[in-house]
Design a protein around this motif. Structure first.
Motif, PDB file in Angstrom:
ATOM      1  N   THR A   1       0.860  -1.169   0.000  1.00  0.00           N
ATOM      2  CA  THR A   1       0.000   0.000   0.000  1.00  0.00           C
ATOM      3  C   THR A   1       0.899   1.222   0.000  1.00  0.00           C
ATOM      4  OG1 THR A   1      -1.941   1.059   0.957  1.00  0.00           O
ATOM      5  CG2 THR A   1      -0.316   0.206   2.505  1.00  0.00           C
TER       6      THR A   1
ATOM      7  N   LEU B   1       1.081   5.374   0.622  1.00  0.00           N
ATOM      8  CA  LEU B   1       0.446   6.522   1.267  1.00  0.00           C
ATOM      9  C   LEU B   1       1.163   7.802   0.880  1.00  0.00           C
ATOM     10  CD1 LEU B   1       0.221   5.116   4.914  1.00  0.00           C
ATOM     11  CD2 LEU B   1      -1.607   5.156   3.216  1.00  0.00           C
TER      12      LEU B   1
ATOM     13  N   LEU C   1      -3.358  10.152   1.765  1.00  0.00           N
ATOM     14  CA  LEU C   1      -4.074   9.624   0.614  1.00  0.00           C
ATOM     15  C   LEU C   1      -3.533   8.221   0.379  1.00  0.00           C
ATOM     16  CD1 LEU C   1      -5.857   9.720  -1.915  1.00  0.00           C
ATOM     17  CD2 LEU C   1      -3.928  10.784  -3.112  1.00  0.00           C
ATOM     18  N   LEU C   2      -4.367   7.233   0.600  1.00  0.00           N
ATOM     19  CA  LEU C   2      -4.005   5.857   0.304  1.00  0.00           C
ATOM     20  C   LEU C   2      -4.335   5.672  -1.167  1.00  0.00           C
ATOM     21  CD1 LEU C   2      -4.636   2.757   2.466  1.00  0.00           C
ATOM     22  CD2 LEU C   2      -4.957   2.680  -0.003  1.00  0.00           C
ATOM     23  N   ASN C   3      -3.324   5.817  -1.996  1.00  0.00           N
ATOM     24  CA  ASN C   3      -3.555   5.839  -3.424  1.00  0.00           C
ATOM     25  C   ASN C   3      -3.497   4.457  -4.054  1.00  0.00           C
ATOM     26  OD1 ASN C   3      -4.098   7.997  -5.381  1.00  0.00           O
ATOM     27  ND2 ASN C   3      -2.373   7.118  -6.463  1.00  0.00           N
TER      28      ASN C   3
ATOM     29  N   LEU D   1      -9.183   7.561   0.568  1.00  0.00           N
ATOM     30  CA  LEU D   1      -8.893   6.700  -0.571  1.00  0.00           C
ATOM     31  C   LEU D   1     -10.014   6.796  -1.588  1.00  0.00           C
ATOM     32  CD1 LEU D   1     -10.739   3.875  -0.554  1.00  0.00           C
ATOM     33  CD2 LEU D   1      -9.228   3.344   1.331  1.00  0.00           C
TER      34      LEU D   1
ATOM     35  N   THR E   1     -11.623   4.471  -5.023  1.00  0.00           N
ATOM     36  CA  THR E   1     -11.581   3.285  -5.856  1.00  0.00           C
ATOM     37  C   THR E   1     -12.731   3.350  -6.862  1.00  0.00           C
ATOM     38  OG1 THR E   1     -11.302   0.887  -5.866  1.00  0.00           O
ATOM     39  CG2 THR E   1     -13.030   1.770  -4.412  1.00  0.00           C
TER      40      THR E   1
ATOM     41  N   TYR F   1     -13.237  -1.862   2.217  1.00  0.00           N
ATOM     42  CA  TYR F   1     -13.027  -0.557   2.855  1.00  0.00           C
ATOM     43  C   TYR F   1     -14.075  -0.253   3.929  1.00  0.00           C
ATOM     44  CZ  TYR F   1      -9.748  -0.187  -0.998  1.00  0.00           C
ATOM     45  OH  TYR F   1      -8.733  -0.426  -1.884  1.00  0.00           O
TER      46      TYR F   1
END
Length: 149
Positions: free
Chosen positions: A62, A64, A78-80, A115, A117, A128
């Motif tokens: 992951t 960040l 931001l968990l991209n 995040l 998606t 999530y």
């Protein structure tokens, strides 16, 4: 399974996963570009990459990015990117990566983790909320794309 920060020495192990992640989102394979991109993010401390390892093999990651929230007057992440190799799925690795990111944000006193998606990502759209992420229904997400880049 264990999770740790990915550093420059791990980039060759990360590249196939990162490339597969991009292909999941319909981007063409680009290992050279991916290596340069990841190298720059890690070397310049512009991102934190957590890797999930099973028997010392990288099976998920992951990524960040630190941002700031003016409204909250605190930093946020931001968990991209979140990706687990298909052979390692259904073993709670994605959950553990998310939990690790959440705990890291808490330890740094960040306001939270944001995040995005696609609506078609069935796995993510179930995972999530199960991990405490709230779907933002009061806001609109807009994106302007620089087509000349």
């Amino acid at each position: 399974m264990y999770i740790r920060v990915i550093d420059l020495h791990d980039l060759d192990s990360l590249l196939p996963l990162f490339d597969a992640y991009r292909q999941f989102y319909r981007k063409e394979s680009d290992l050279i570009g991916a290596k340069e991109f990841l190298h720059n993010r890690v070397e310049n401390n512009e991102a934190i990459v957590f890797g999930a390892f099973v028997d010392d093999f990288l099976v998920g990651f992951t990524l960040l990015y630190p941002l700031f929230s003016s409204v909250r007057m605190k930093p946020i992440f931001l968990l991209n990117d979140l990706f687990v190799h298909p052979d390692a799925r259904n073993k709670a690795i994605g959950k553990n990566l998310l939990r690790h990111a959440q705990e890291y944000a808490k330890s740094k006193n960040y306001a939270g983790v944001l995040l995005e998606t696609e609506k078609t990502n069935d796995i993510g759209n179930h995972l999530y909320p199960a991990m405490g992420f709230q779907l933002e229904s009061e806001t609109n997400f807009y994106f302007w794309e620089n087509i000349s880049s």
